[in-house]
Write an enzyme that holds these catalytic residues in place. Structure first.
Site, short mmCIF file in Angstrom:
data_model
loop_
_atom_site.label_atom_id
_atom_site.label_comp_id
_atom_site.label_asym_id
_atom_site.label_seq_id
_atom_site.Cartn_x
_atom_site.Cartn_y
_atom_site.Cartn_z
N GLU A 168 0.86 -1.03 -0.08
CA GLU A 168 -0.03 0.08 0.04
C GLU A 168 0.92 1.44 0.05
OE1 GLU A 168 0.69 1.71 2.87
OE2 GLU A 168 1.90 -0.37 3.43
N GLU A 309 4.44 -0.75 1.19
CA GLU A 309 4.68 -1.03 -0.60
C GLU A 309 4.66 -2.49 -0.86
OE1 GLU A 309 8.22 1.06 -2.17
OE2 GLU A 309 7.55 2.83 -1.31
#
Lengths: 342, 342
Positions: A168, A309
């Site tokens: 994310e 991420e």
């Protein structure tokens, strides 16, 4: 274990066969430690003593958060969209680690602030231009939350691999994850709030104060209510993707703090999704330990990272491949003609 | 840091440049944790801000140990040679993990008991058919120890890769490693002795008793004396390989307990070799923690493994690739047009 439960005889037999397969490999009993327990989990999920773990896709969900306007992050909100472009351009840590470990990567705009970004490789699933500030109002409507879950499921269905990893990007999303986890678990906010991208002590106190006031806006909530009141578009969409991945008996690779909050939401919506989850990295973000305990999870890696991420999941992917290959490619004592202990 | 030390200006400047390169990448400061410190170590060793980490070779050194005749292992001595054949046949855990992570693998007979095994892929560097039982006499002569160091150096020179990993196979070699480490460090044997391939409580007490008697045979020893008195052919040869790898500024990937004992010996012979060492896996073997503390080492992985063979190093290899690629392939804030915090 005696097969007395008539509802589960196949599973019982399979679990025994998996354990026997591992225990006859050319190594002392248990000597591969967590690789063995990981192999057991993967084999049980796939329903075979010969599991396959060949391909993985990382999906990065990006979205913005109204709570960012309350000053809870060290970085400005504009960075969410800039980093989304960095992912698309291949220059972020997640891109580098994905290339090194041969993992496919896709980027989903779940609701980044501002005008939509046009890019041929971007998967657009925008729920809106960022959530509302949950200090004053619900982050999203119940309809938007359900739509986000559904988009996540569609994205997961379209992704290839025996394992799917989820990452994310969203400025202020450690604040969102902490508030959502607080409502889902009842754990004290002080145990869930951390420095995110690098708050100082004063910033951390302010973040805790903001979240305490935001949490006081509502009482006890169902998981469905909590995800709308305090969720983020990327977090709810990721939870939907995790649920669909688990339904398909594919491995759900859970990254750090934010992804663990999404995994928590997923397990509160469908508890059986937990069996598909492999927790990849114990983040340096303070609240992660509390969330992991709530999920009875002990991540494979602990590298002091706190980036998100999906970077922790990407680094853990070779361990999943090794675990499955151990089941299928490693010789038994008998096949290799090696003397076992008496 | 001011460049006041006229002996080290180049290194100082390079260290600063490496740190600046890492800190301008698109991530919060320090957010990649141990991947950043690993990248720093690799970059300093290679003398560049753009390190390369593309290929790795694992060398497994196999040998037998006279101390096995004192009943300190759960497996019979014949297993060393059988497992050497298993490595050559591709069926051991090390083979499986090497294939998964694209690491080359070679097997060295450093002195396995019995008749030499003839196999086209086996590298024969036999010092003898196993060491003498160091309960009664020196494990090997000073000449044999020096020869083993030299063979190790030759084997390392011939291996390709920016990093070399080292593994071992030798029934009873946790006993040898404990005795050698005890003489090198003065640490209590009780802190260094563990269950190896699976001793029970009585077996563990016997192993400690045997090693206590063996250690009493000599007084304080130099590293050169200790490696001959209590070494194993595979351990001393591995130390020689590590030293040569470090001299060539290549990364030395240190696996579990036995390999750490070899690394300890290497650092006692040439202290500057320490800078090339990356400790890969914290073993479940009891004595490993004490050895790691003596080397001020904190391994990258902790997966409850206790197999040896270089398996921990093989699983850590993707982390080294990721660290180097982070330096060269990840975008800076400026290049990616991402707003940094103020």
């Amino acid at each position: 274990m005696p097969l007395t439960d008539r509802n589960q005889p196949v599973t019982e037999t399979l679990a025994d066969a998996i354990r026997r397969t591992i225990d006859t490999k050319t190594k002392p009993l248990g000597a591969l430690g967590r690789i063995e327990t990981l192999a057991e989990q993967i084999a049980l999920l796939q329903g075979t003593t010969a599991p396959v773990m060949q391909a993985c896709t990382l999906t990065i969900f990006a979205a913005d958060h109204g709570i960012a306007h309350a000053g809870v992050s060290a970085f400005p909100q504009v960075v969410t969209g800039q980093m989304m472009l960095n992912f698309l351009g291949g220059g972020a840590a997640a891109n580098v680690f994905a290339r090194v470990n041969d993992v496919a990567l896709q980027v989903v705009d779940a609701g980044v602030a501002g005008e939509p970004i046009a890019h041929p490789a971007l998967v657009s699933r925008r729920i809106g231009p960022g959530t509302a500030n949950f200090l004053d109002a619900p982050a999203m409507s119940p309809d938007e939350a359900r739509t986000a879950l559904g988009h996540g499921a569609e994205v997961a269905r379209a992704a290839s691999g025996e394992a799917l990893a989820f990452g994310e990007m969203g400025i202020a999303n450690t604040a969102t994850a902490a508030a959502l986890a607080h409502k889902l678990t009842g754990l004290p906010l002080a145990d869930l709030v951390g420095r995110g991208t690098g708050l100082d002590d004063a910033g951390l106190r302010h973040k805790l104060d903001v979240l305490t006031r935001a949490a006081a806006r509502t009482g006890a909530l169902t998981p469905e209510q909590a995800m709308a009141e305090y969720g983020g578009f990327e977090i709810v969409m990721m939870a939907g993707a995790m649920l669909e991945t688990a339904r398909a008996s594919r491995v759900v690779m859970v990254d750090g703090f934010i992804a663990t909050a999404a995994a928590l939401l997923a397990t509160r919506l469908e508890p059986e999704s937990r069996r598909a989850m492999v927790f990849c990295h114990k983040s340096h973000e303070a609240g992660h330990r509390a969330l992991l305990a709530a999920l009875d999870a002990d991540p494979l890696l602990e590298l002091d990272m706190r980036l998100g991420e999906g970077t922790g999941a990407l680094l853990a992917w070779p361990l999943l491949k090794a675990a499955a290959a151990m089941m299928t490619d490693m010789a038994s004592f008998e096949a290799a003609g090696v003397t076992n202990r008496d």
